[in-house]
Motif scaffolding. Structure first.
Motif, short mmCIF file in Angstrom:
data_model
loop_
_atom_site.label_atom_id
_atom_site.label_comp_id
_atom_site.label_asym_id
_atom_site.label_seq_id
_atom_site.Cartn_x
_atom_site.Cartn_y
_atom_site.Cartn_z
N PRO A 29 33.25 63.94 131.48
CA PRO A 29 32.46 62.72 131.70
C PRO A 29 31.49 62.40 130.56
O PRO A 29 30.97 61.29 130.49
CB PRO A 29 31.69 63.03 133.00
N SER B 99 30.90 56.59 134.64
CA SER B 99 29.53 56.79 135.14
C SER B 99 28.51 56.89 134.02
O SER B 99 27.41 56.33 134.12
CB SER B 99 29.45 58.06 135.98
N SER C 132 35.36 59.26 133.08
CA SER C 132 34.48 58.54 134.00
C SER C 132 33.76 57.39 133.31
O SER C 132 33.44 57.47 132.13
CB SER C 132 33.43 59.53 134.54
N TYR D 121 30.12 73.75 136.45
CA TYR D 121 29.58 72.59 137.17
C TYR D 121 29.53 72.85 138.68
O TYR D 121 30.56 73.11 139.31
CB TYR D 121 30.47 71.38 136.86
C1 LIG Z 1 30.93 67.93 134.80
C2 LIG Z 1 30.92 66.79 135.75
N1 LIG Z 1 32.07 66.41 136.32
C3 LIG Z 1 32.12 65.38 137.17
C4 LIG Z 1 30.98 64.66 137.50
C5 LIG Z 1 31.11 63.53 138.47
O1 LIG Z 1 30.87 62.31 137.87
P1 LIG Z 1 31.35 60.91 138.49
O2 LIG Z 1 31.93 61.19 139.84
O3 LIG Z 1 30.13 60.06 138.56
O4 LIG Z 1 32.38 60.39 137.54
C6 LIG Z 1 29.76 65.02 136.93
C7 LIG Z 1 28.53 64.29 137.29
O5 LIG Z 1 27.45 64.54 136.91
C8 LIG Z 1 29.73 66.12 136.02
O6 LIG Z 1 28.59 66.53 135.45
#
Ligand SMILES: Cc1ncc(COP(=O)(O)O)c(C=O)c1O
Length: 407
Positions: A206, A245, A243, A127
């Motif tokens: 996530p 999100s 998350s 990532y």
């Molecule tokens: C692998 C991964 N980690 C963390 C995040 C961060 O997400 P958030 O800060 O919205 O919870 C993302 C966002 O796309 C992600 O793909």
């Protein structure tokens, strides 16, 4: 003032991505973008959130608009702890820290665990947001290879025998950018290695709820607890990040870290210095929505159904439209597939060409450790509506065919 001479040494590792500059074009409504990791906005529970915001402000407005504890809203921590508990593996709310999006978890863990030049294990590719958060520490990243079943755990074992590592980072479920998932047997073996080598492990999860085929996998954290024969996260090396999100909305910026108490305690100290606490109002609103258990399950089921349909449509259209020699992953959940072009072809050049045809995506070379991955790119299938998926992939297929003929 020439500010360039004044910035801290660590900022040399901070860069705006050139791809982001190209992708700025992608916000135009006539551009079909498979670029961002964006959920489908038409599936955001806008009315529910509106009602929740009204209720929170009417009933607990003074608390919801006040400063609050760094650890997070107690009811929300309880909810997360209960959702992560399985059988005898019960997680206590004191092991949960609410963060301002799980991205903040990466920043905070970097601050409290990583020293300059520490050796850190990562999947390759990995990532890019983790790389942005941790690269300023000038870490010594060691890349573990991956295949269609995720991290190759057999390749990890000899690496662990050779030297000690400060931390390992991984996205076991529906990886970003590949969309691949670590199989259950590999998870169990990985957990055994974590125990055997006393390896601190960051499990970034996530996408774990967005399952389209088969069952939800046990987390590496659960596997570690099973391998240790413990019922307490306090005995575990896995630091788990979750998350809201992707299952609710990214705009409220609420995520969480679950870990052994000494880790949570140190992260709380770092978070106090960073932003004191995640938005009180966001936490109250999220909690007001999710305390209706039926709603949460229905909402996740709806996301799974729509995203599964979009994944199927994208993969099917790719099979029909992409030329021979181009390959891609077959994700069983999450938001992405990763495409590999024939060796020597450059994904940034393809993006420059496809943007002229109003189609955008993310080249993934910056997700790789080392100077590789130039022939790869990531496609997001959750954000665009069905007719735009077909249109965009068809146009992209045309661009690829033309570029392959010229190559
Ligand atoms: C692998 C991964 N980690 C963390 C995040 C961060 O997400 P958030 O800060 O919205 O919870 C993302 C966002 O796309 C992600 O793909």
């Amino acid at each position: 003032m020439n500010w360039d001479t004044r910035f801290a040494h660590r900022t040399q590792q901070m860069k705006r991505s050139t791809v982001r500059e190209i992708l700025k074009l992608a916000v135009r409504p006539d551009v079909i973008s498979f670029g961002g990791g964006l959920p489908a906005p038409e599936l955001f529970p806008v009315e529910r959130i509106e009602q929740a915001a009204e209720t929170v402000l009417a009933e607990r407005g003074r608390e919801a608009l006040q400063y609050s504890t760094t650890e997070g809203m107690p009811e929300l921590r309880e909810w997360v702890a209960a959702r992560m508990s399985r059988g005898s593996f019960q997680i206590d709310p004191r092991n949960i820290l609410i963060v301002s999006g799980s991205q903040q978890g990466l920043d905070l863990v970097g601050r409290v665990l990583l020293d300059e030049r520490d050796p850190v294990l990562v999947e390759n590719p990995t990532y890019v947001g983790m790389l942005s958060a941790w690269k300023p520490y000038e870490l010594d990243f060691h890349a573990v290879p991956t295949d269609d079943d995720g991290l190759i755990v057999d390749a990890l074992e000899p690496m662990l025998r050779q030297q000690a590592y400060k931390l390992m980072y991984s996205i076991p479920s529906f990886q970003n950018p590949q969309g691949t998932t670590l199989t259950a047997p590999r998870r169990r073996r990985l957990a055994e290695l974590i125990v055997e080598h006393d390896l601190p492990f960051y499990e970034d999860d996530p996408y774990g709820e967005l399952v389209y085929d088969g069952e939800k996998m046990p987390t590496v954290l659960e596997c570690e607890a099973a391998a240790r024969g413990t019922t307490s996260i306090d005995d575990c090396n896995v630091i788990y990040a979750g998350s809201f999100s992707k299952i609710m909305t990214p705009g409220l910026r609420v995520g969480w870290i679950a870990a052994a108490f000494p880790v949570i305690d140190k992260l709380v100290q770092a978070k106090q210095a960073s932003d004191m606490h995640a938005s009180t109002l966001s936490q109250y609103i999220i909690y007001e929505v999710i305390r209706d258990a039926g709603f949460v399950e229905n909402h996740i089921a709806k996301l799974r159904q729509v995203y599964k349909g979009r994944r199927d449509l994208m993969l099917q259209t790719m099979a029909e439209q992409f030329p021979e020699g181009v390959t891609w992953t077959h994700p069983t959940g999450g938001l992405f597939t990763m495409v590999t072009l024939p060796e020597g072809m450059n994904a940034v050049a393809v993006l420059e060409e496809s943007v002229k045809h109003n189609v955008a995506f993310v080249p993934t070379d910056s997700f790789f450790i080392g100077d590789t991955g130039h022939n790869t790119f990531r496609l997001n299938f959750s954000n665009a509506r069905e007719e735009r998926i077909v249109e965009g992939i068809t146009r992209l297929g045309q661009v690829l065919k033309e570029m392959l003929v010229k190559a």
